[in-house]
Write a protein that holds these residues in place. Sequence first.
Motif, mmCIF file in Angstrom:
data_model
loop_
_atom_site.group_PDB
_atom_site.id
_atom_site.type_symbol
_atom_site.label_atom_id
_atom_site.label_comp_id
_atom_site.label_asym_id
_atom_site.label_seq_id
_atom_site.Cartn_x
_atom_site.Cartn_y
_atom_site.Cartn_z
ATOM 1 N N GLY A 99 -46.265 -1.534 15.258
ATOM 2 C CA GLY A 99 -44.999 -1.425 15.956
ATOM 3 C C GLY A 99 -44.112 -2.598 15.593
ATOM 4 N N PHE A 100 -42.838 -2.502 15.979
ATOM 5 C CA PHE A 100 -41.872 -3.513 15.573
ATOM 6 C C PHE A 100 -40.934 -3.858 16.720
ATOM 7 N N GLU A 101 -40.602 -5.134 16.771
ATOM 8 C CA GLU A 101 -39.528 -5.615 17.629
ATOM 9 C C GLU A 101 -38.600 -6.426 16.751
ATOM 10 N N LEU A 134 -46.159 2.399 24.449
ATOM 11 C CA LEU A 134 -45.398 3.430 25.142
ATOM 12 C C LEU A 134 -44.182 2.834 25.838
ATOM 13 N N LEU A 135 -44.374 1.684 26.476
ATOM 14 C CA LEU A 135 -43.327 1.026 27.260
ATOM 15 C C LEU A 135 -43.082 -0.372 26.717
ATOM 16 N N GLY A 176 -41.113 -0.785 22.980
ATOM 17 C CA GLY A 176 -41.381 0.458 23.675
ATOM 18 C C GLY A 176 -40.806 1.700 23.028
ATOM 19 N N LEU A 177 -41.535 2.802 23.173
ATOM 20 C CA LEU A 177 -41.028 4.117 22.804
ATOM 21 C C LEU A 177 -40.103 4.655 23.888
ATOM 22 N N THR A 221 -36.330 5.370 23.288
ATOM 23 C CA THR A 221 -35.655 4.464 22.359
ATOM 24 C C THR A 221 -35.578 5.152 20.999
ATOM 25 N N PRO A 222 -34.867 4.586 20.020
ATOM 26 C CA PRO A 222 -34.878 5.190 18.682
ATOM 27 C C PRO A 222 -36.285 5.381 18.124
#
Length: 538
Positions: free
Chosen positions: A310-312, A343-344, A351-352, A360-361
């Motif tokens: 995942g990415f931030e 998920l969050l 988060g999704l 989110t996108p």
Amino acid sequence: MFDKNHPHLFGRLITFIFAFWLIIGIALFSLNDTPAEINQAKAQTINNVGAYFWAGNVKDLGGGFIKTGETLLEGLGSSIIRISMSPRFRIDYNLGGGCISNFSLETLAKGPDLNPILTNPSFSTIIITAYDGTSFSDCETKNYLYPDLYTPEITAAIEQEYKALAQYLGTIKGKTFIILNWEGDNDIYCGTAYGATANSCPNYQKHIEGFTKWINARTKGIKSAGVGNVYSGVEFNIVRYLKNAGLPSILYDVIPNVAADYFSYSSYESINELYSGDNGTKLLSDITTAKSAISAGGGNNSNFIIGEYGFETLGREDSKNKLETVTNLLHSRGVRYAIVWNLLDSGGGFGLYDSNAVLTPSGKYVCSLYQGSACFIIQSPSSTPTPAITQTPKPTTTTVPTNNPCAPTSGFASSCIEDGTKIITVAPPNISNSNLNLTISIDIPANKNSVIWPTGYYWSATLKNWAPFTLQGNNYPGSSWLVNSASTTLSVPYSNLQPGINYIVTWDYIWDGSKWLGPPCSTLTNSLCWRLETFIRP
């Protein structure tokens, strides 16, 4: 956990570079640098992606934090999920009450908090991050890392706890369960493996020994259950750094000494390279290296999982772009399962769904892979009904028409849907003290995929405005809308209503397989209006 926040100083520059390539239509990378696997994967159906539901913040959609998470997972459409089970469960899932005393995995699995997710038919593959009550009883001390813990009695207790869990999960048919740890290399090196040295965590060699004993005890317990749908696994989070530093690791020093079924890589060491311009070649190389090491250690490298990615970044859209790139690469390499963190939003903007339970996108991208129901959330109608709702309805009769209950009123939609089914009902009201009690029901046939806006309005002739009321029902995933049916009982001051006929309005959408259809106006072509229903004030 490996630092999910990018460690590089070039992130802002890369964001603009990616945006540039997107604008000119060359996806994320120049054609010369894009691995061929990306284009190959895009031509295929991606069906190996799931979401990690562990902690985070989100508004309650009804039923509490875990039920909300379950609803949001369902909305994504994937049958693959990852969850956590440990004595910290009530802490991690915002339930209150602190560390669970006398904890057992089996008891938690059977309990009312988690069991609905484990038995939910929407999820066919459930990966569980598990920590037992024997070796992690106080929610703080990682006793499982210390080899002196493993007396015959303690080892047997650990084995029995995983056996009991597996035996119960084995009764839940039609599902695959994989029992993992979380980011083992970080455990070995006192919380942070990337950048670790022999001096930064002096007990690392003992930790390797203790961890190996722990995985073997877990694995023995799971296998001794004798069920065919529950598997053991081990997760690592470093491929290159520790080996290059001359230090032991899960990949090279634990996996060859355990009999696990699945092998999971929490992949931030590899995917964080994208922040500094790598196009995914590091990830592909690391997957090849890891699978070779697993095979050399006697493991089945076809059971290779990406346990986290995942990415931030500087923006949600850029995070989505990176997520899509990596997802295509993982699919091209035959990764069995790939789990998106998270998920969050938890510890950052990964988060999704955001805190309002809106995709989110990145969430929209994952949802699009499966055409999940959350992809089709529609926009809310105006907070005050339109069109022309501020005008007083002007019926031509003083009684409710009975010969044609679907007859529309000018400027509004009928209380019946297209096939003639009446969906709005107002039960005969009764008077209590100085109030009129109304029971309002909206019921759209169950064979239609429909949503109902939770706010309706009644017309107050004396106040000369539309007064809101709230409908109750089951939330549509990821939104405030209600699914198929809704109702409420409200008490309206008798003096607010006019003698004879009075009015309520509601709003709904029905999915026709490709788009949401709103209530059609009776007199305005190609326009939507609020549905009007009448009732009589006695």
